[in-house]
Design a protein around this motif. Structure first.
Motif, PDB file in Angstrom:
ATOM      1  N   SER A   1      -9.641   2.769   1.713  1.00 48.42           N
ATOM      2  CA  SER A   1      -9.479   4.213   1.791  1.00 48.42           C
ATOM      3  C   SER A   1     -10.838   4.911   1.748  1.00 48.42           C
ATOM      4  O   SER A   1     -11.064   5.878   2.473  1.00 48.42           O
ATOM      5  CB  SER A   1      -8.598   4.673   0.633  1.00 48.42           C
ATOM      6  OG  SER A   1      -8.145   5.961   0.844  1.00 48.42           O
TER       7      SER A   1
ATOM      8  N   THR B   1      -8.219   0.923  -2.430  1.00 52.65           N
ATOM      9  CA  THR B   1      -9.139   2.026  -2.693  1.00 52.65           C
ATOM     10  C   THR B   1     -10.398   1.874  -1.858  1.00 52.65           C
ATOM     11  O   THR B   1     -10.903   2.842  -1.300  1.00 52.65           O
ATOM     12  CB  THR B   1      -9.491   2.100  -4.190  1.00 52.65           C
ATOM     13  OG1 THR B   1      -8.290   2.236  -4.927  1.00 52.65           O
ATOM     14  CG2 THR B   1     -10.413   3.259  -4.488  1.00 52.65           C
TER      15      THR B   1
ATOM     16  N   ARG C   1       0.070   7.440  -2.294  1.00 58.94           N
ATOM     17  CA  ARG C   1      -0.477   6.616  -3.367  1.00 58.94           C
ATOM     18  C   ARG C   1      -0.095   5.168  -3.164  1.00 58.94           C
ATOM     19  O   ARG C   1       0.978   4.855  -2.676  1.00 58.94           O
ATOM     20  CB  ARG C   1       0.044   7.092  -4.713  1.00 58.94           C
ATOM     21  CG  ARG C   1      -0.497   8.451  -5.060  1.00 58.94           C
ATOM     22  CD  ARG C   1      -0.325   8.703  -6.511  1.00 58.94           C
ATOM     23  NE  ARG C   1      -1.054   9.918  -6.835  1.00 58.94           N
ATOM     24  CZ  ARG C   1      -0.641  10.817  -7.676  1.00 58.94           C
ATOM     25  NH1 ARG C   1       0.484  10.651  -8.324  1.00 58.94           N
ATOM     26  NH2 ARG C   1      -1.355  11.883  -7.923  1.00 58.94           N
TER      27      ARG C   1
ATOM     28  N   GLU D   1      -5.122  -2.875  -5.976  1.00 62.96           N
ATOM     29  CA  GLU D   1      -5.455  -1.453  -5.941  1.00 62.96           C
ATOM     30  C   GLU D   1      -6.905  -1.244  -5.547  1.00 62.96           C
ATOM     31  O   GLU D   1      -7.219  -0.368  -4.759  1.00 62.96           O
ATOM     32  CB  GLU D   1      -5.183  -0.805  -7.297  1.00 62.96           C
ATOM     33  CG  GLU D   1      -5.378   0.696  -7.273  1.00 62.96           C
ATOM     34  CD  GLU D   1      -4.942   1.359  -8.561  1.00 62.96           C
ATOM     35  OE1 GLU D   1      -5.280   2.534  -8.713  1.00 62.96           O
ATOM     36  OE2 GLU D   1      -4.289   0.724  -9.384  1.00 62.96           O
ATOM     37  N   SER D   2      -7.825  -2.065  -6.053  1.00 61.60           N
ATOM     38  CA  SER D   2      -9.234  -1.872  -5.728  1.00 61.60           C
ATOM     39  C   SER D   2      -9.489  -2.139  -4.248  1.00 61.60           C
ATOM     40  O   SER D   2     -10.303  -1.476  -3.631  1.00 61.60           O
ATOM     41  CB  SER D   2     -10.117  -2.766  -6.603  1.00 61.60           C
ATOM     42  OG  SER D   2      -9.808  -4.122  -6.368  1.00 61.60           O
TER      43      SER D   2
END
Length: 134
Positions: free
Chosen positions: A23, A20, A7, A16-17
């Motif tokens: 990923s 993400t 995580r 975080e975006s």
């Protein structure tokens, strides 16, 4: 940004975006490549096609040479070579009326060599595959 296990925890807005998004791109590439790998493995999963690739790993051969090596009829050999050609696993070279087949690239040769090492390496080796697991 702090990473813990699989995580990613954002310490600032927007981090975080971005993680993400990276990923998701990686997963999309993996899914695309898994499709190619699956098609490749389907081609290898047929016993005659695998035998043909094993023989071709030593160098190019004509249909007649392959027919004599495998003691199979020409239509069977040609059908399976056609499938391997459509899958991009073999290439052809024509010399007069004779068509010679060879493995298309070194990655395919590496996979065949690994299968040989695992299943056939020792003289008189017993099958290590699913039939032996029964």
């Amino acid at each position: 940004m702090t990473k813990r296990a699989d995580r990613v925890y954002a310490e600032e807005p927007g981090e975080e975006s971005e993680a993400t998004f990276d990923s998701a791109q990686k997963l999309e590439r993996m899914a695309h490549n898994a499709g190619h790998a699956s098609e490749f493995l389907k081609a290898l999963s047929h016993e005659t096609r695998l035998l043909l690739l094993c023989l071709l790993s030593d160098g190019e051969r004509s249909v007649t040479e392959l027919e004599n090596s495998l003691a199979l009829r020409q239509p069977t050999i040609s059908q399976q070579l056609g499938r391997l050609r459509l899958d991009g696993l073999v290439t052809t070279r024509r010399d007069g009326k004779t068509v010679y087949y060879s493995i298309a690239d070194d990655d395919i040769k590496r996979v065949i060599a690994l299968l040989y090492e695992i299943f056939c390496h020792k003289e008189g080796a017993q099958c290590k595959g699913p039939r032996a697991w029964r």
